[in-house]
Design an enzyme around this catalytic site. Sequence first.
Site, mmCIF file in Angstrom:
data_model
loop_
_atom_site.group_PDB
_atom_site.id
_atom_site.type_symbol
_atom_site.label_atom_id
_atom_site.label_comp_id
_atom_site.label_asym_id
_atom_site.label_seq_id
_atom_site.Cartn_x
_atom_site.Cartn_y
_atom_site.Cartn_z
ATOM 1 N N ASN A 207 0.920 -1.267 -0.112
ATOM 2 C CA ASN A 207 -0.091 -0.025 -0.169
ATOM 3 C C ASN A 207 0.759 1.178 0.011
ATOM 4 O OD1 ASN A 207 -2.035 -1.780 -0.034
ATOM 5 N ND2 ASN A 207 -2.405 -1.708 2.253
ATOM 6 N N HIS B 65 5.774 -0.684 -2.688
ATOM 7 C CA HIS B 65 5.132 -0.153 -4.165
ATOM 8 C C HIS B 65 5.354 1.427 -3.795
ATOM 9 C CE1 HIS B 65 3.034 -4.050 -5.374
ATOM 10 N NE2 HIS B 65 4.251 -3.891 -5.549
ATOM 11 N N CYS C 222 20.086 16.200 -12.303
ATOM 12 C CA CYS C 222 19.570 17.436 -11.684
ATOM 13 C C CYS C 222 20.142 17.394 -10.276
ATOM 14 C CB CYS C 222 18.137 17.792 -11.759
ATOM 15 S SG CYS C 222 17.671 19.055 -10.635
ATOM 16 N N CYS D 248 16.283 17.336 -7.974
ATOM 17 C CA CYS D 248 15.550 16.181 -8.129
ATOM 18 C C CYS D 248 15.977 14.661 -8.337
ATOM 19 C CB CYS D 248 14.333 16.442 -9.024
ATOM 20 S SG CYS D 248 14.923 16.421 -10.668
ATOM 21 N N CYS E 240 10.073 20.476 -11.805
ATOM 22 C CA CYS E 240 11.019 20.489 -10.875
ATOM 23 C C CYS E 240 11.745 21.863 -10.717
ATOM 24 C CB CYS E 240 12.594 19.594 -11.159
ATOM 25 S SG CYS E 240 13.972 19.933 -10.144
ATOM 26 N N CYS F 4 15.537 22.061 -12.654
ATOM 27 C CA CYS F 4 15.863 21.653 -14.046
ATOM 28 C C CYS F 4 14.635 21.631 -14.813
ATOM 29 C CB CYS F 4 16.391 20.375 -13.928
ATOM 30 S SG CYS F 4 15.189 18.960 -13.504
ATOM 31 N N GLY G 206 -5.026 -8.913 3.431
ATOM 32 C CA GLY G 206 -5.734 -8.479 2.213
ATOM 33 C C GLY G 206 -5.288 -8.059 1.082
ATOM 34 N N THR G 207 -4.482 -9.137 0.685
ATOM 35 C CA THR G 207 -3.941 -9.050 -0.702
ATOM 36 C C THR G 207 -4.506 -10.288 -1.331
ATOM 37 O OG1 THR G 207 -1.966 -9.302 -2.055
ATOM 38 C CG2 THR G 207 -1.756 -10.091 0.239
HETATM 39 P P1 OAD Z 1 -6.008 -6.283 -4.738
HETATM 40 O O1 OAD Z 1 -7.282 -5.470 -5.136
HETATM 41 O O2 OAD Z 1 -5.564 -7.321 -5.783
HETATM 42 O O3 OAD Z 1 -6.595 -7.485 -3.512
HETATM 43 C C1 OAD Z 1 -7.373 -6.794 -2.596
HETATM 44 C C2 OAD Z 1 -7.616 -7.880 -1.489
HETATM 45 O O4 OAD Z 1 -8.172 -7.617 -0.495
HETATM 46 C C3 OAD Z 1 -8.520 -9.219 -2.013
HETATM 47 O O5 OAD Z 1 -7.945 -10.385 -1.903
HETATM 48 C C4 OAD Z 1 -9.649 -9.050 -1.105
HETATM 49 O O6 OAD Z 1 -10.373 -10.176 -1.210
HETATM 50 C C5 OAD Z 1 -9.121 -8.232 0.180
HETATM 51 N N1 OAD Z 1 -10.099 -7.674 0.832
HETATM 52 C C6 OAD Z 1 -11.169 -6.800 0.627
HETATM 53 N N2 OAD Z 1 -11.626 -6.342 1.614
HETATM 54 C C7 OAD Z 1 -10.814 -6.389 2.717
HETATM 55 C C8 OAD Z 1 -10.787 -6.283 4.221
HETATM 56 N N3 OAD Z 1 -11.832 -5.212 4.581
HETATM 57 N N4 OAD Z 1 -9.923 -6.846 4.817
HETATM 58 C C9 OAD Z 1 -9.058 -7.853 4.275
HETATM 59 N N5 OAD Z 1 -9.060 -8.056 3.133
HETATM 60 C C10 OAD Z 1 -9.814 -7.623 2.425
HETATM 61 O O7 OAD Z 1 -4.895 -5.380 -3.981
HETATM 62 P P2 OAD Z 1 -3.461 -5.860 -3.945
HETATM 63 O O8 OAD Z 1 -3.400 -7.425 -3.651
HETATM 64 O O9 OAD Z 1 -2.951 -5.116 -2.623
HETATM 65 O O10 OAD Z 1 0.372 -2.246 -7.334
HETATM 66 O O11 OAD Z 1 -2.741 -5.611 -5.282
HETATM 67 C C11 OAD Z 1 -1.445 -5.636 -5.480
HETATM 68 C C12 OAD Z 1 -0.959 -4.704 -6.232
HETATM 69 O O12 OAD Z 1 -1.851 -4.529 -7.372
HETATM 70 C C13 OAD Z 1 -0.996 -3.379 -5.804
HETATM 71 O O13 OAD Z 1 -0.154 -2.845 -4.819
HETATM 72 C C14 OAD Z 1 -1.181 -2.305 -6.736
HETATM 73 C C15 OAD Z 1 -2.048 -3.026 -8.015
HETATM 74 O O14 OAD Z 1 -1.935 -3.004 -9.132
HETATM 75 C C16 OAD Z 1 0.781 -1.142 -8.012
HETATM 76 O O15 OAD Z 1 0.107 -0.189 -8.074
HETATM 77 C C17 OAD Z 1 2.129 -1.255 -8.363
#
Ligand code: OAD
Length: 281
Positions: A101, A118, A143, A146, A177, A180, A217-218
């Site tokens: 996040n 990230h 520069c 920056c 910037c 530059c 939560g990923t």
């Molecule tokens: P996702 O949107 O892919 O996944 C979010 C996860 O959170 C899912 O598995 C949901 O089931 C879960 N979720 C939803 N509500 C929740 C809650 N209240 N408590 C716990 N879990 C919950 O997001 P990320 O896995 O973070 O990258 O995505 C990874 C990366 O993809 C991000 O950092 C971003 C994105 O593109 C970049 O921007 C580089």
Amino acid sequence: MIAPELQERLRAVKHCVVFTGAGMSAESGIPTFRDRAQGLWAKVDPAEVATPYAFRKNPQFVWDWHVHLADAVRRARPNDGHAAVARLQQFIPRVTVITQNIDNLHQAAGSRNVIELHGNLMRLKAFVDVDELFNGDASPLICRLCNGYAVSDELDRYAGPEDLAAIELKAGSVPRCPACGALLRPDVVWFGEPLHPGMLEDAFLAAETCDALICIGTSLEVEPAASLPWRAINRGALVIEVNPVPTPLSLAANARLAGGAGEVLPHFVSSVWGSPGRRSL
Ligand code: OAD
């Protein structure tokens, strides 16, 4: 909700990694990326707003999208889940938070050792146009302000770090910037960009040497971050998953806590380690 034998093992943990994704901040009002209805990527193609190519093609459009996201991040406050993660520091000698996040909410809740894989939305840096750079004839000038590749070789000698620090991610034209003239962009990792190498090494090392990893939560869809829980499992660490929805990790984890982070984590921490302010014996 956690078997007594697993609770015992968790209380003996000396180094815990907490690995978090967008679901960690969902209850703070920041949308996740892949939720089918409300997710950020359900509303816009990431190729249009989160790649260096998109920024080169239309910097203003990409800037405006990040400004909109920053408004949600500025309004957000840490939820009970962030507070529970910070509370682990009272009970476990070493806690490393590795987050995908970009919202600063772990730090705002009091977590001290945070790896922002990230980046951070509220920091800006120079946009380095790699294609432009390698097409040019002259070697680029760096520069001093920056650290980007200066777009003009007539640097403003009087511009100082305070001028750069005063520039914010807010509505208006894309800032440059002050020394530059390079375009500025949020210091986040876009698709097609590498993660900061030192940070990634630190994250891999933490995952491979911890005794427990709590994955919150990923969706585990984005590499290299998604490999972290597997690196921990392969070295014999305990793995706990917190997510309302099953993921590829769910069956391999020692326990899966189904529910929102803000609802499940306070109860999990209290039931394993004790109530707020008290050390579990
Ligand atoms: P996702 O949107 O892919 O996944 C979010 C996860 O959170 C899912 O598995 C949901 O089931 C879960 N979720 C939803 N509500 C929740 C809650 N209240 N408590 C716990 N879990 C919950 O997001 P990320 O896995 O973070 O990258 O995505 C990874 C990366 O993809 C991000 O950092 C971003 C994105 O593109 C970049 O921007 C580089």
